[in-house]
Structure formats: structure tokens, C-alpha cells
Design a protein around this motif. Structure first.
Motif, PDB file in Angstrom:
ATOM      1  N   ASP A  84      31.216  48.992  42.350  1.00 44.74           N
ATOM      2  CA  ASP A  84      31.112  49.893  41.196  1.00 44.74           C
ATOM      3  C   ASP A  84      31.326  49.150  39.882  1.00 44.74           C
ATOM      4  O   ASP A  84      30.763  49.520  38.853  1.00 44.74           O
ATOM      5  N   ILE A  85      32.107  48.070  39.899  1.00 44.42           N
ATOM      6  CA  ILE A  85      32.248  47.237  38.705  1.00 44.42           C
ATOM      7  C   ILE A  85      30.901  46.629  38.332  1.00 44.42           C
ATOM      8  O   ILE A  85      30.473  46.661  37.179  1.00 44.42           O
ATOM      9  N   LEU A  86      30.223  46.063  39.333  1.00 50.14           N
ATOM     10  CA  LEU A  86      28.927  45.430  39.094  1.00 50.14           C
ATOM     11  C   LEU A  86      27.919  46.429  38.542  1.00 50.14           C
ATOM     12  O   LEU A  86      27.180  46.129  37.590  1.00 50.14           O
ATOM     13  N   MET A  87      27.883  47.621  39.128  1.00 52.92           N
ATOM     14  CA  MET A  87      26.901  48.618  38.723  1.00 52.92           C
ATOM     15  C   MET A  87      27.146  49.115  37.302  1.00 52.92           C
ATOM     16  O   MET A  87      26.209  49.285  36.522  1.00 52.92           O
ATOM     17  N   ILE A  88      28.398  49.341  36.963  1.00 59.98           N
ATOM     18  CA  ILE A  88      28.726  49.809  35.611  1.00 59.98           C
ATOM     19  C   ILE A  88      28.416  48.730  34.589  1.00 59.98           C
ATOM     20  O   ILE A  88      27.805  48.991  33.547  1.00 59.98           O
ATOM     21  N   PHE A  89      28.812  47.497  34.879  1.00 62.53           N
ATOM     22  CA  PHE A  89      28.580  46.425  33.919  1.00 62.53           C
ATOM     23  C   PHE A  89      27.088  46.164  33.722  1.00 62.53           C
ATOM     24  O   PHE A  89      26.651  45.817  32.614  1.00 62.53           O
ATOM     25  N   ALA A  90      26.310  46.332  34.779  1.00 66.15           N
ATOM     26  CA  ALA A  90      24.874  46.039  34.695  1.00 66.15           C
ATOM     27  C   ALA A  90      24.133  46.974  33.754  1.00 66.15           C
ATOM     28  O   ALA A  90      23.079  46.613  33.228  1.00 66.15           O
ATOM     29  N   VAL A  91      24.670  48.194  33.526  1.00 61.24           N
ATOM     30  CA  VAL A  91      23.912  49.164  32.721  1.00 61.24           C
ATOM     31  C   VAL A  91      24.520  49.443  31.346  1.00 61.24           C
ATOM     32  O   VAL A  91      23.801  49.867  30.435  1.00 61.24           O
ATOM     33  N   LEU A  92      25.820  49.204  31.167  1.00 59.90           N
ATOM     34  CA  LEU A  92      26.411  49.437  29.851  1.00 59.90           C
ATOM     35  C   LEU A  92      26.049  48.283  28.918  1.00 59.90           C
ATOM     36  O   LEU A  92      26.182  47.113  29.293  1.00 59.90           O
ATOM     37  N   PRO A  93      25.623  48.563  27.692  1.00 55.73           N
ATOM     38  CA  PRO A  93      25.196  47.477  26.803  1.00 55.73           C
ATOM     39  C   PRO A  93      26.319  46.567  26.327  1.00 55.73           C
ATOM     40  O   PRO A  93      26.109  45.380  26.113  1.00 55.73           O
ATOM     41  N   GLU A  94      27.535  47.124  26.142  1.00 53.41           N
ATOM     42  CA  GLU A  94      28.637  46.316  25.615  1.00 53.41           C
ATOM     43  C   GLU A  94      29.936  46.658  26.342  1.00 53.41           C
ATOM     44  O   GLU A  94      30.948  46.996  25.724  1.00 53.41           O
ATOM     45  N   ALA A  95      29.920  46.564  27.664  1.00 50.46           N
ATOM     46  CA  ALA A  95      31.088  46.941  28.456  1.00 50.46           C
ATOM     47  C   ALA A  95      32.223  45.927  28.301  1.00 50.46           C
ATOM     48  O   ALA A  95      31.993  44.719  28.239  1.00 50.46           O
ATOM     49  N   LYS A  96      33.438  46.446  28.229  1.00 46.19           N
ATOM     50  CA  LYS A  96      34.641  45.612  28.275  1.00 46.19           C
ATOM     51  C   LYS A  96      35.680  46.401  29.062  1.00 46.19           C
ATOM     52  O   LYS A  96      35.854  47.592  28.877  1.00 46.19           O
ATOM     53  N   PHE A  97      36.353  45.728  29.969  1.00 48.04           N
ATOM     54  CA  PHE A  97      37.216  46.395  30.928  1.00 48.04           C
ATOM     55  C   PHE A  97      38.689  46.194  30.600  1.00 48.04           C
ATOM     56  O   PHE A  97      39.095  45.121  30.127  1.00 48.04           O
ATOM     57  N   ILE A  98      39.488  47.204  30.880  1.00 49.71           N
ATOM     58  CA  ILE A  98      40.932  46.997  30.971  1.00 49.71           C
ATOM     59  C   ILE A  98      41.191  46.411  32.351  1.00 49.71           C
ATOM     60  O   ILE A  98      40.816  47.000  33.360  1.00 49.71           O
ATOM     61  N   MET A  99      41.809  45.252  32.414  1.00 52.74           N
ATOM     62  CA  MET A  99      41.914  44.494  33.657  1.00 52.74           C
ATOM     63  C   MET A  99      43.314  43.927  33.847  1.00 52.74           C
ATOM     64  O   MET A  99      44.101  43.851  32.903  1.00 52.74           O
ATOM     65  N   LYS A 100      43.625  43.561  35.074  1.00 48.16           N
ATOM     66  CA  LYS A 100      44.914  42.953  35.383  1.00 48.16           C
ATOM     67  C   LYS A 100      45.019  41.597  34.681  1.00 48.16           C
ATOM     68  O   LYS A 100      44.088  40.795  34.734  1.00 48.16           O
ATOM     69  N   ARG A 101      46.174  41.352  34.055  1.00 49.35           N
ATOM     70  CA  ARG A 101      46.345  40.120  33.293  1.00 49.35           C
ATOM     71  C   ARG A 101      46.174  38.870  34.149  1.00 49.35           C
ATOM     72  O   ARG A 101      45.648  37.859  33.684  1.00 49.35           O
ATOM     73  N   GLU A 102      46.585  38.941  35.423  1.00 44.75           N
ATOM     74  CA  GLU A 102      46.514  37.743  36.263  1.00 44.75           C
ATOM     75  C   GLU A 102      45.080  37.264  36.474  1.00 44.75           C
ATOM     76  O   GLU A 102      44.859  36.088  36.783  1.00 44.75           O
ATOM     77  N   LEU A 103      44.095  38.145  36.281  1.00 41.56           N
ATOM     78  CA  LEU A 103      42.703  37.720  36.432  1.00 41.56           C
ATOM     79  C   LEU A 103      42.275  36.745  35.342  1.00 41.56           C
ATOM     80  O   LEU A 103      41.306  36.017  35.513  1.00 41.56           O
ATOM     81  N   LEU A 104      43.003  36.730  34.220  1.00 41.68           N
ATOM     82  CA  LEU A 104      42.674  35.780  33.159  1.00 41.68           C
ATOM     83  C   LEU A 104      42.843  34.339  33.618  1.00 41.68           C
ATOM     84  O   LEU A 104      42.239  33.425  33.061  1.00 41.68           O
ATOM     85  N   TRP A 105      43.689  34.135  34.633  1.00 42.62           N
ATOM     86  CA  TRP A 105      43.954  32.776  35.108  1.00 42.62           C
ATOM     87  C   TRP A 105      43.038  32.395  36.264  1.00 42.62           C
ATOM     88  O   TRP A 105      43.143  31.297  36.805  1.00 42.62           O
ATOM     89  N   THR A 106      42.116  33.278  36.637  1.00 42.81           N
ATOM     90  CA  THR A 106      41.144  32.949  37.670  1.00 42.81           C
ATOM     91  C   THR A 106      40.054  32.067  37.066  1.00 42.81           C
ATOM     92  O   THR A 106      39.504  32.397  36.021  1.00 42.81           O
ATOM     93  N   PRO A 107      39.764  30.905  37.692  1.00 39.30           N
ATOM     94  CA  PRO A 107      38.744  30.015  37.122  1.00 39.30           C
ATOM     95  C   PRO A 107      37.425  30.741  36.872  1.00 39.30           C
ATOM     96  O   PRO A 107      36.962  31.507  37.699  1.00 39.30           O
ATOM     97  N   ALA A 108      36.834  30.475  35.722  1.00 38.80           N
ATOM     98  CA  ALA A 108      35.557  31.043  35.273  1.00 38.80           C
ATOM     99  C   ALA A 108      35.680  32.533  34.968  1.00 38.80           C
ATOM    100  O   ALA A 108      35.363  32.971  33.859  1.00 38.80           O
ATOM    101  N   ILE A 109      36.162  33.340  35.920  1.00 40.54           N
ATOM    102  CA  ILE A 109      36.248  34.787  35.698  1.00 40.54           C
ATOM    103  C   ILE A 109      37.092  35.092  34.468  1.00 40.54           C
ATOM    104  O   ILE A 109      36.738  35.920  33.629  1.00 40.54           O
ATOM    105  N   GLY A 110      38.221  34.404  34.346  1.00 44.46           N
ATOM    106  CA  GLY A 110      39.100  34.632  33.209  1.00 44.46           C
ATOM    107  C   GLY A 110      38.439  34.301  31.881  1.00 44.46           C
ATOM    108  O   GLY A 110      38.576  35.049  30.903  1.00 44.46           O
ATOM    109  N   GLN A 111      37.699  33.209  31.848  1.00 46.39           N
ATOM    110  CA  GLN A 111      37.031  32.805  30.613  1.00 46.39           C
ATOM    111  C   GLN A 111      35.943  33.814  30.228  1.00 46.39           C
ATOM    112  O   GLN A 111      35.786  34.161  29.059  1.00 46.39           O
TER     113      GLN A 111
END
Length: 246
Positions: A84-111
Motif C-alpha cells: 500500500d505504500i508503493l501504490m500510494i506513492f506511485a499516484v500522489l504527485p508530492e507524497a511525503k510520509f510520517i515515518m519511523k525515525r530509525e528508517l533514516l539510518w537505513t542505507p539509501a532509503i533514509g537518504q
């Protein structure tokens, strides 16, 4: 035998889709760091690839229904799996998510999350995160778009019960924007955990807006009722379709 074959197909799909995430993420990273638009393009193209490959590798089709918002709104979505994350992001023109802070430290995904304007939150400190986000908006550091929040706070299996958090209503009041509820049935086909994925039609449905002038209590009650009712309707539709093909 049929289930064993589907499990093997699911395993192959899962492995390749995460390898593709790493490879595509690394290839696009220099461009993403230089340009917010390039970061968004890279994420959206990956989401569309993941859905396209799911269709022919595991028989999982996807469909987005309802009016997709293009203005500045809060999108409050049912969250059942990564799909559902993929589907929502694919159609919203300027999506930005409230996300868990620890994901910021995941390589590439965080950046990438940082570049597209996602808002990291600490578990148990959601109120502080909302305050910081509002502060960022006031100071011009946050980019306009559709802010996606998961009002239950985590992935929830189909038909499982979990309360809708008050932080969603607080954010709604402070932002002063319409709220667009989103229902889904994707957890029936792509569970929150495990390898096995099932063929069928995964749907994300954008529901009628809750106007910005609704009071907090009304908004939260309406949000929970409308998302749950629509998600259960989509779930029944998917199961009825399965029974017709059996």
C-alpha cells in the motif's frame, strides 16, 4: 502443489524486488542527492516496477480507485503491508510520509526519505514530531504536498482491530487542511510479514474528503468508520472474486 509453486514464485519475486531496490537506489542516489525531483522520480519508478513485476511474477494486480488528491492535504491511510505504500506513492504527485525515525539510518532509503520531505518520528514521541513538522512548515523548510499518515500507527492485518490514534486528529487540527481517508485490501494478498504472496486484485481506494473545518472528535470518528467500512467492503469483494474462480 499449487501453494508450493506460489510460495516459490513469491520467494523469487521478493528476492528480486529487494535487489532491484538496492541496485536502483544506488544508481540513482547521486542524482537524488542533487535534486528533490530526481529523488521522487527514482522512488516512483521503483514503486511502479515493483507493482508491474508483481503482476506477472505472482499474479498480483493492483488498482487505485477514487479521486487522487493533487493539492495540499493530509492523507490518512489504512496500512496493511509494503504494497500500500508503493501504490500510494506511485499516484500522489508530492507524497511525503510520517515515518519511523530509525528508517533514516537505513542505507539509501533514509537518504531518499529525507530528500522527498518525509517527517521522521520517534516511537512514543509523536506529539513532539508533529510540533517539529509544524515548525518546519512555518520556517519554510518543509515542501508542500500530500502528507501521508497511518492513523493506526503500524501495519494492521485485514479484519484485525487497532485503535485510531489521537495524534492524527491533533495533526489535522493544526494543519488546517482537508483529510483524505484511504482504504485498502492489500494485506489479503501481500501480508505484513512472511514470503507467501497471493494472486488477486489489491486495491487502494481514496475516499471522500473530511473538510478542514470538522472538529477533532468528529474527524477521528468519521475517519475510523469510513476507512474500516471501505476496507471491509474491499476485502469482501476480493474474497467473493476468489470464490467465483474456485
Amino acid at each position: 502443489m499449487k501453494d508450493a509453486l506460489q510460495w516459490i514464485r513469491s520467494l523469487v519475486y521478493t528476492v528480486q524486488v529487494y535487489i532491484a531496490m538496492v541496485v536502483w537506489g544506488l544508481l540513482c542516489l547521486p542524482f537524488a542527492l542533487a535534486s528533490r525531483r530526481a529523488a521522487r522520480f527514482a522512488c516512483r519508478s521503483y514503486a511502479r516496477y515493483a507493482m508491474w513485476s508483481a503482476r506477472w511474477m505472482i499474479g498480483l494486480r493492483t488498482e487505485v480507485r477514487g479521486e487522487v488528491p493533487t493539492d495540499e492535504v493530509m492523507v490518512a491511510a489504512k496500512h496493511q503491508s509494503f504494497l500500500d505504500i508503493l501504490m500510494i506513492f506511485a499516484v500522489l504527485p508530492e507524497a511525503k510520509f510520517i515515518m519511523k525515525r530509525e528508517l533514516l539510518w537505513t542505507p539509501a532509503i533514509g537518504q531518499y526519505a529525507w530528500r522527498i520531505g518525509c517527517v521522521p518520528v520517534d516511537r512514543g514521541k509523536r506529539g513532539q514530531a508533529i510540533g517539529k513538522m509544524l515548525s518546519d512548515v512555518a520556517k519554510g523548510r518543509a515542501y508542500p504536498g500530500q502528507l501521508v499518515i497511518y492513523p493506526q500507527g503500524t501495519r494492521v492485518a485485514p479484519e484485525a482491530s487497532l485503535p485510531y490514534k489521537q495524534g492524527t486528529a491533533v495533526l489535522f487540527r493544526e494543519l488546517g487542511q482537508d483529510c483524505v481517508p484511504v482504504a485498502t485490501n492489500v494485506g489479503l494478498f501481500w501480508p505484513r510479514s512472511g514470503i507467501m504472496k497471493r494472486p488477486g486484485l489489491g486495491v487502494v481506494e481514496f475516499l471522500p474528503r473530511i473538510p478542514a473545518d470538522a472538529d477533532r472528535a468528529t474527524m477521528l470518528a468519521r475517519l475510523a468508520t469510513e476507512i474500516e467500512d471501505a476496507s471491509n467492503r474491499l476485502l469482501k469483494e476480493a474474497r467473493d472474486a476468489e470464490n467465483r474462480h474456485d
